[in-house]
Design a protein around this motif. Structure first.
Motif, PDB file in Angstrom:
ATOM      1  N   ASN A 197       0.824  -1.195   0.000  1.00  0.00           N
ATOM      2  CA  ASN A 197       0.000   0.000   0.000  1.00  0.00           C
ATOM      3  C   ASN A 197       0.862   1.251   0.000  1.00  0.00           C
ATOM      4  O   ASN A 197       1.309   1.712   1.028  1.00  0.00           O
TER       5      ASN A 197
ATOM      6  N   ILE B   1      -0.237   4.970   1.263  1.00  0.00           N
ATOM      7  CA  ILE B   1      -0.002   5.389   2.634  1.00  0.00           C
ATOM      8  C   ILE B   1       0.999   6.546   2.706  1.00  0.00           C
ATOM      9  O   ILE B   1       0.817   7.473   3.472  1.00  0.00           O
TER      10      ILE B   1
ATOM     11  N   LEU C 106      -0.852   9.690   1.775  1.00  0.00           N
ATOM     12  CA  LEU C 106      -1.769  10.088   2.840  1.00  0.00           C
ATOM     13  C   LEU C 106      -0.994  10.662   4.037  1.00  0.00           C
ATOM     14  O   LEU C 106      -1.360  11.683   4.614  1.00  0.00           O
TER      15      LEU C 106
ATOM     16  N   GLY D 268       2.527   5.477  10.342  1.00  0.00           N
ATOM     17  CA  GLY D 268       2.614   5.431   8.882  1.00  0.00           C
ATOM     18  C   GLY D 268       3.890   4.738   8.427  1.00  0.00           C
ATOM     19  O   GLY D 268       3.884   3.917   7.506  1.00  0.00           O
TER      20      GLY D 268
ATOM     21  N   SER E 298      -6.464   0.340   8.509  1.00  0.00           N
ATOM     22  CA  SER E 298      -5.222   0.909   9.022  1.00  0.00           C
ATOM     23  C   SER E 298      -5.046   2.361   8.564  1.00  0.00           C
ATOM     24  O   SER E 298      -4.455   3.171   9.260  1.00  0.00           O
ATOM     25  N   TYR E 299      -5.544   2.694   7.367  1.00  0.00           N
ATOM     26  CA  TYR E 299      -5.444   4.078   6.914  1.00  0.00           C
ATOM     27  C   TYR E 299      -6.223   5.008   7.817  1.00  0.00           C
ATOM     28  O   TYR E 299      -5.837   6.146   8.050  1.00  0.00           O
TER      29      TYR E 299
END
Lengths: 421, 281
Positions: A346, A349, A352, B71, B89-90
């Motif tokens: 991912n 991430i 973000l 993160g 999880s985000y």
């Protein structure tokens, strides 16, 4: 784990350098806030605490500044500092508009004040801000030199704070004050610039000062020791970011530059996008010039401030820029060609993470400025990432291109003066 | 204050909604609660508490670092172990700063209201010069007036007498009759004192069980007359009760002292007059 290809390594490189920058900025924000608390807890009563008044020379370079110079001079004349202890030197640098007339008018009106006007023409002047400052500083008689841009409105006590800070510590070569945006409510662009300048100063300047005891001079509202200027031989005429360049030379001879947020000047920021572009392009080009000039000697460098600051500029201009460009290219390649990143996972991430941290850090910086932490600014911060910050990317790339073109074609880099409103 | 009150309501609601959403989220997405999830929830609640008790900036800075480390952890896992994480999880990356923001704001407005209340209390104490039970002036006003009268008497050579009236066994009085009735008795006493003294005399309630009367242009003999009259009236008080009139008997001590130029300061004068109480047996 699958075998990694070049494209994967490039991708990893960009992710890691973005990650490093995120970490670095988070630490800067924290130390910026710590410095803010330090300053707040000191409670300096500047009117009582400043007792010695050294002689000050205030330099104001002015090139075609008829729109703003009158108000600037008036606010400089109104500074709260003994009248006989500071002189004002205006360098009317090759102006073709009414600047000269306005200046002699003011000189006549304030006969008893120490105002010097130096007028240059095409042959002696017109070579940019560093040249103008050099001409002005040769005439300066003060123990310290203070520089204001021609569009500034310094607050009455700002000079006192600068003098207070520099006289207190012998290790300080220069002290910079804070600059704020006078026309912040004009339009969206100036509001963005306002948020940018606040967060730049609290994170980058205050944060770096707290962490590493260094700051970069930002062109206006700063005080510098005259004997250091003598030793350095003034400003570098070839540098278009003369402020960054002289900061490096000040660190090199072992002095520090500190940040005094209580000294405030209000300046006019570009209200139009094309003017903003030209101004920022100049900054980027100038900073790249300084970076390359000192980077050649980094291995021989013993002064840790210089090394650190080089790393700072390097990370902003090279690491970040290259990784953003690389990841964008990989993204586009992934859509149109069979070249794909074989790493799975991912990676949204990191994007973000960058966004959330950006919003958090800027909001924290805004709370340190009275009246700026409101819901309207919060909204602006939320959209700033997608708009204003992307413009910076263009500026940085263009800065590179211009610099390289300048190097190959031996073009003389022209000093662009920001237009006023 | 009203604005702050409204914001307190808003942020309290937001906080509750947030907590509710977190719980709902976990119920919906997680089939089996893992340790890592549990730690994240715990951290989030710690953040809420930190932001409430410190201030919003410290809260935001802490959450920035938390977001950064979390993160980085996800990133590390996805690069090294190809671990495509659980979807929610985000969400934690957004929830951390959001909860600190809400609880920080909540704390900020509550603090604002608390500070305002403390300030108002202080202001009121500074401004109030009247005893709320009897309507007489209080100690603060007494000291001010006494200073004034003392310097006037010194300059114009008038006699000035200070009378102190102390109700005996006041604590027992409250214990027996209760606060309300004791207050009524005090009120009646204040009325009696008002009637028994001259218009130009000034009357104060200086302590819970003590009245003071400043009597300008008076000699000790003149004051003695007032004292005797007062004592007689104060010792027998009639109160209108449920079962007709009730008669109360009180023990009252009165101290009298005439001002002379050796007394400096109102507090000193009052103290000396209080000492006279001992001789009123």
């Amino acid at each position: 784990m699958t075998k990694l290809h070049t494209v994967d390594y490039l991708f990893l490189y960009s992710i890691i350098s973005i990650w490093l920058l995120l970490l670095f900025n988070a630490i800067l924000t924290l130390s910026g806030y710590m410095y803010y608390l330090n300053i707040k807890s000191k409670k300096i009563d500047i009117l009582k605490e400043l007792k010695v008044f050294p002689m000050i020379s205030i330099l104001i370079p002015a090139h075609n500044e008829e729109k703003v110079i009158n108000k600037t001079l008036k606010s400089v004349l109104a500074l709260d500092y003994p009248e006989d202890r500071f002189e004002i030197i205006v360098i009317n640098d090759n102006s073709v508009d009414n600047t000269g007339v306005i200046l002699s008018d003011i000189k006549k009106r304030y006969k008893d004040r120490k105002i010097k006007v130096i007028t240059t023409d095409k042959i002696t002047g017109g070579k940019g801000k560093s040249n103008a400052l050099n001409i002005g500083f040769k005439e300066a008689v003060g123990e310290y030199v203070v520089v204001y841009d021609a569009d500034n409105t310094p607050e009455k006590l700002s000079l006192r704070y600068l003098v207070y800070a520099i006289t207190k510590d012998k290790n300080l070569g220069a002290v910079i004050g804070k600059f704020r945006t006078r026309n912040k409510n004009k339009n969206l662009l100036t509001r963005f610039i306002n948020i940018e300048t606040i967060s730049f100063q609290w994170m980058s300047q205050a944060g770096r000062w707290k962490l590493f005891k260094l700051c970069t001079i930002s062109g206006t509202n700063f005080i510098i020791r005259k004997d250091i200027l003598d030793k350095l031989g003034g400003w570098d005429v070839d540098a278009i970011a003369e402020d960054t360049e002289i900061s490096f030379r000040i660190y090199k001879i072992g002095y520090r530059i500190s940040f005094m947020p209580l000294s405030v000047t209000w300046e006019q920021e570009p209200e139009k996008l094309n003017i903003w572009f030209k101004q920022r392009n100049r900054w980027a080009q100038g900073n790249i010039y300084v970076l390359i000039k000192y980077f050649k000697r980094i291995l021989k460098e013993r002064n840790y401030s210089v090394i650190f600051d080089l790393y700072y500029f390097f990370s902003v201009y090279f690491l970040f820029l290259s990784s953003v460009i690389i990841s964008d290219i990989i993204f586009i390649l992934g859509i149109f060609t069979p070249i794909k990143v074989s790493l799975s996972g991912n990676f949204v991430i990191i994007w973000l993470l960058a966004y959330i941290l950006f919003v958090l850090e800027i909001s924290i910086a805004l709370t340190m400025e009275k009246g700026e932490s409101n819901s309207k600014n919060l909204l602006l911060v939320l959209i700033m990432y997608f708009t204003y910050c992307q413009l910076w990317l263009v500026v940085a790339i263009r800065g590179f291109v211009s610099y390289i073109r300048g190097g190959i074609l031996k073009e003389k880099i022209k000093w662009y003066k920001t237009e006023r409103f | 204050m009203r604005k702050a009150n409204r914001y307190i309501d808003i942020y309290f609601l937001l906080l509750i909604i947030l907590v509710f959403s977190i719980i709902t989220l976990i119920f919906i997405t997680v089939e089996e609660l893992q340790l890592s999830q549990y730690i994240l929830i715990g951290l989030n609640f710690i953040m809420i508490v930190i932001a409430y008790f410190t201030n919003i900036v410290i809260g935001l800075i802490t959450s920035a670092f938390l977001v950064f480390f979390y993160g980085s952890y996800i990133l590390y896992e996805s690069i090294l172990y190809n671990n495509t994480f659980v979807e929610n999880s985000y969400i934690w990356i957004i929830i951390f700063p959001l909860s600190t923001f809400i609880s920080g704001k909540f704390g900020e407005y509550i603090l604002q209201v608390q500070e305002k209340v403390i300030n108002l209390e202080k202001q009121i104490n500074d401004l109030v010069t009247i005893d709320e039970i009897t309507g007489l002036n209080n100690m603060k006003e007494f000291i001010k007036d006494l200073e004034e009268e003392m310097s006037r008497s010194k300059r114009h050579k008038f006699g000035l007498v200070l009378m102190i009236i102390e109700i005996q066994y006041f604590e027992e009085l409250i214990n027996i009759y209760g606060r309300t009735k004791a207050n009524t008795i005090m009120k009646i006493m204040a009325n009696l004192i008002e009637k028994a003294t001259r218009n130009e005399d000034k009357r104060y309630k200086v302590e819970e069980d003590m009245f003071a009367i400043i009597m300008p242009n008076t000699t000790l003999d003149g004051a003695e007359v007032v004292k005797n009259r007062l004592k007689k009236e104060l010792e027998n008080i009639l109160i209108q009760g449920y079962k007709g009139e009730e008669k109360f008997k009180f023990d009252v001590k009165v101290g009298l002292l005439e001002y002379d130029n050796n007394i400096n300061g109102a507090l000193k004068f009052k103290e000396m007059a209080e000492r006279e109480l001992e001789f009123d047996v």
